[in-house]
Design a protein around this motif. Structure first.
Motif, PDB file in Angstrom:
ATOM      1  N   VAL A 288       0.862  -1.182   0.000  1.00 57.62           N
ATOM      2  CA  VAL A 288       0.000   0.000   0.000  1.00 57.62           C
ATOM      3  C   VAL A 288       0.897   1.230   0.000  1.00 57.62           C
ATOM      4  N   ARG A 289       0.662   2.143  -0.956  1.00 56.60           N
ATOM      5  CA  ARG A 289       1.538   3.299  -1.126  1.00 56.60           C
ATOM      6  C   ARG A 289       0.717   4.575  -1.316  1.00 56.60           C
ATOM      7  N   PRO A 290       1.330   5.732  -1.167  1.00 52.36           N
ATOM      8  CA  PRO A 290       0.631   6.993  -1.453  1.00 52.36           C
ATOM      9  C   PRO A 290       0.299   7.108  -2.942  1.00 52.36           C
ATOM     10  N   VAL A 291      -0.794   7.754  -3.246  1.00 54.94           N
ATOM     11  CA  VAL A 291      -1.208   7.940  -4.639  1.00 54.94           C
ATOM     12  C   VAL A 291      -0.124   8.632  -5.456  1.00 54.94           C
ATOM     13  N   LYS A 292       0.450   9.673  -4.923  1.00 52.98           N
ATOM     14  CA  LYS A 292       1.483  10.414  -5.656  1.00 52.98           C
ATOM     15  C   LYS A 292       2.632   9.495  -6.042  1.00 52.98           C
ATOM     16  N   GLU A 293       3.052   8.638  -5.127  1.00 52.29           N
ATOM     17  CA  GLU A 293       4.136   7.703  -5.409  1.00 52.29           C
ATOM     18  C   GLU A 293       3.729   6.694  -6.477  1.00 52.29           C
ATOM     19  N   ILE A 294       2.493   6.215  -6.401  1.00 58.67           N
ATOM     20  CA  ILE A 294       2.003   5.248  -7.394  1.00 58.67           C
ATOM     21  C   ILE A 294       2.071   5.845  -8.792  1.00 58.67           C
ATOM     22  N   ILE A 295       1.553   7.061  -8.952  1.00 60.41           N
ATOM     23  CA  ILE A 295       1.517   7.687 -10.277  1.00 60.41           C
ATOM     24  C   ILE A 295       2.924   8.000 -10.775  1.00 60.41           C
ATOM     25  N   GLU A 296       3.731   8.614  -9.942  1.00 57.85           N
ATOM     26  CA  GLU A 296       5.073   8.998 -10.379  1.00 57.85           C
ATOM     27  C   GLU A 296       5.927   7.769 -10.710  1.00 57.85           C
ATOM     28  N   THR A 297       5.773   6.705  -9.940  1.00 55.14           N
ATOM     29  CA  THR A 297       6.529   5.481 -10.211  1.00 55.14           C
ATOM     30  C   THR A 297       6.094   4.850 -11.524  1.00 55.14           C
ATOM     31  N   MET A 298       4.790   4.834 -11.775  1.00 55.25           N
ATOM     32  CA  MET A 298       4.284   4.248 -13.010  1.00 55.25           C
ATOM     33  C   MET A 298       4.846   4.962 -14.233  1.00 55.25           C
ATOM     34  N   PHE A 299       4.841   6.275 -14.224  1.00 54.94           N
ATOM     35  CA  PHE A 299       5.287   7.008 -15.405  1.00 54.94           C
ATOM     36  C   PHE A 299       6.803   7.050 -15.526  1.00 54.94           C
ATOM     37  N   ALA A 300       7.516   7.010 -14.407  1.00 58.11           N
ATOM     38  CA  ALA A 300       8.969   6.899 -14.483  1.00 58.11           C
ATOM     39  C   ALA A 300       9.340   5.545 -15.093  1.00 58.11           C
ATOM     40  N   GLU A 301       8.649   4.507 -14.668  1.00 59.74           N
ATOM     41  CA  GLU A 301       8.909   3.187 -15.232  1.00 59.74           C
ATOM     42  C   GLU A 301       8.543   3.150 -16.710  1.00 59.74           C
ATOM     43  N   ALA A 302       7.447   3.797 -17.073  1.00 65.00           N
ATOM     44  CA  ALA A 302       7.046   3.840 -18.483  1.00 65.00           C
ATOM     45  C   ALA A 302       8.141   4.476 -19.332  1.00 65.00           C
ATOM     46  N   ASN A 303       8.720   5.554 -18.854  1.00 60.01           N
ATOM     47  CA  ASN A 303       9.806   6.194 -19.600  1.00 60.01           C
ATOM     48  C   ASN A 303      11.014   5.261 -19.734  1.00 60.01           C
ATOM     49  N   ASP A 304      11.321   4.527 -18.654  1.00 54.97           N
ATOM     50  CA  ASP A 304      12.432   3.571 -18.713  1.00 54.97           C
ATOM     51  C   ASP A 304      12.158   2.471 -19.738  1.00 54.97           C
ATOM     52  N   VAL A 305      10.916   1.997 -19.759  1.00 53.82           N
ATOM     53  CA  VAL A 305      10.547   0.935 -20.704  1.00 53.82           C
ATOM     54  C   VAL A 305      10.675   1.438 -22.137  1.00 53.82           C
ATOM     55  N   ILE A 306      10.210   2.649 -22.374  1.00 52.85           N
ATOM     56  CA  ILE A 306      10.293   3.225 -23.724  1.00 52.85           C
ATOM     57  C   ILE A 306      11.748   3.322 -24.167  1.00 52.85           C
ATOM     58  N   GLU A 307      12.612   3.753 -23.259  1.00 49.98           N
ATOM     59  CA  GLU A 307      14.035   3.849 -23.598  1.00 49.98           C
ATOM     60  C   GLU A 307      14.630   2.474 -23.879  1.00 49.98           C
ATOM     61  N   SER A 308      14.228   1.485 -23.095  1.00 53.18           N
ATOM     62  CA  SER A 308      14.780   0.138 -23.296  1.00 53.18           C
ATOM     63  C   SER A 308      14.320  -0.469 -24.610  1.00 53.18           C
ATOM     64  N   LEU A 309      13.140  -0.079 -25.059  1.00 50.50           N
ATOM     65  CA  LEU A 309      12.622  -0.624 -26.310  1.00 50.50           C
ATOM     66  C   LEU A 309      13.367  -0.089 -27.527  1.00 50.50           C
ATOM     67  N   ALA A 310      14.087   1.007 -27.327  1.00 52.59           N
ATOM     68  CA  ALA A 310      14.843   1.564 -28.447  1.00 52.59           C
ATOM     69  C   ALA A 310      15.847   0.569 -28.996  1.00 52.59           C
ATOM     70  N   ALA A 311      16.272  -0.385 -28.157  1.00 52.14           N
ATOM     71  CA  ALA A 311      17.241  -1.384 -28.582  1.00 52.14           C
ATOM     72  C   ALA A 311      16.688  -2.266 -29.689  1.00 52.14           C
ATOM     73  N   PHE A 312      15.363  -2.392 -29.741  1.00 55.98           N
ATOM     74  CA  PHE A 312      14.757  -3.247 -30.763  1.00 55.98           C
ATOM     75  C   PHE A 312      14.828  -2.628 -32.151  1.00 55.98           C
TER      76      PHE A 312
END
Length: 314
Positions: A288-312
């Motif tokens: 269980v986490r604060p809403v702000k942390e949930i949202i910020e973590t989700m979008f930070a991870e999304a940016n990381d995933v997008i960068e990692s996909l560049a390898a393809f």
């Protein structure tokens, strides 16, 4: 097409699903304050309660938020009137045909994003003036359709070309957000991840039931009465299935049991004898986490995933 964040004046392209007994003012205000679109659940509420809820949210945030109208509850006209009187400028709808309400909402310069179960209905909403659509796959908790998020989002995005398509169902982290983008969505709607938030005004037992759940913890009931719903496996599920299989029970009668039970589970924490809902993505929720942390973590991870996909591309 204008970016979703610019269209709605929000920082992140994420909606909080309108979950009965969960998406109350405390959660709505927290999601909006954190940069998303908080959406008040109003199914089962009387107009004056909705008015009080809206005013409470305004004490928690000065950022945009919206409200959901469940058409089948029978008091949609009265609820929409109160919402418009209180200055609500963003609506989602569900559980019924929203088209008769479009003119009233648009006359007040408000926007409406119907929640729909198929690409065909999404296109119909676009053709009749919706400002956007939320396409919800069967992976979601609560009331659902029969299409999966992956098939539904892609097919809706392929034919709905002038308004934003929002993907919902089975999205709880950055990987899910990127998948939604790849399928053509302009944003996401999230429910289950926000159930396990500190700000969700529900009993700790309900949150713990989600944290303890895995991807097989839920079952769908209500299909025979044409109101399929994803819920956890417990004693309430057994009763729900029995009602659904009773030929004398119609959808209204089933909902008369379902909605109050949902509210009691969230309020009182009886996760054994009352209906508890969350999505199939529950296995990703481990704390269980604060809403702000949930949202910020989700979008930070999304940016990381997008960068990692560049390898393809190499």
């Amino acid at each position: 097409m204008m970016k979703l964040t610019e269209l709605l004046g929000i920082e992140y392209p994420i909606f909080c699903g309108a979950m009965g007994g969960v998406s109350r003012p405390e959660l709505v205000g927290a999601v909006s304050e954190a940069g998303g679109m908080g959406i008040l659940a109003t199914a089962g509420s009387k107009p004056e309660q909705v008015r009080a809820d809206i005013r409470q949210i305004r004490e928690l945030t000065d950022k945009p938020f919206g409200a959901n109208v469940a058409i089948m509850t029978g008091n949609a006209d009265a609820l929409i009137d109160v919402m418009l009187e209180e200055g609500i400028k963003f609506f989602t709808t569900g559980a019924g045909d929203p088209l008769p309400y479009f003119d009233k909402i648009h006359a007040a310069r408000a926007k409406v994003f119907p929640v729909v179960p198929s690409a065909r209905v999404a296109k119909k909403m676009e053709d009749n003036g919706a400002d956007g659509v939320v396409v919800e796959g069967m992976e979601a908790g609560g009331h659902i359709g029969t299409a999966t998020t992956m098939t539904l989002t892609r097919q809706a995005a392929a034919i709905v070309t002038t308004i934003p398509v929002i993907a919902a169902g089975g999205i709880a982290d950055g990987h899910g957000i990127v998948a939604a983008y790849a399928l053509g969505a302009a944003g996401v709607q999230v429910g289950t991840a926000f159930v396990a938030s500190i700000e969700a005004p529900i009993h700790d037992n309900y949150k713990q039931a989600l944290v303890d759940a895995n991807d097989t913890a839920t079952v769908v009931s209500g299909s025979k009465t044409r109101g399929p719903m994803r819920m956890t496996k417990n004693a309430a599920t057994v009763k729900h299935v029995e009602l659904d299989e009773d030929p004398s029970v119609d959808l209204d009668a089933l909902e008369a049991y379902t909605i109050p039970s949902l509210v009691r589970a969230a309020r009182d924490g009886d996760t054994t004898n009352e209906i508890v809902t969350f999505g199939q993505i529950a296995g990703l929720i481990t704390e269980v986490r604060p809403v702000k942390e949930i949202i910020e973590t989700m979008f930070a991870e999304a940016n990381d995933v997008i960068e990692s996909l560049a390898a393809f591309r190499r």
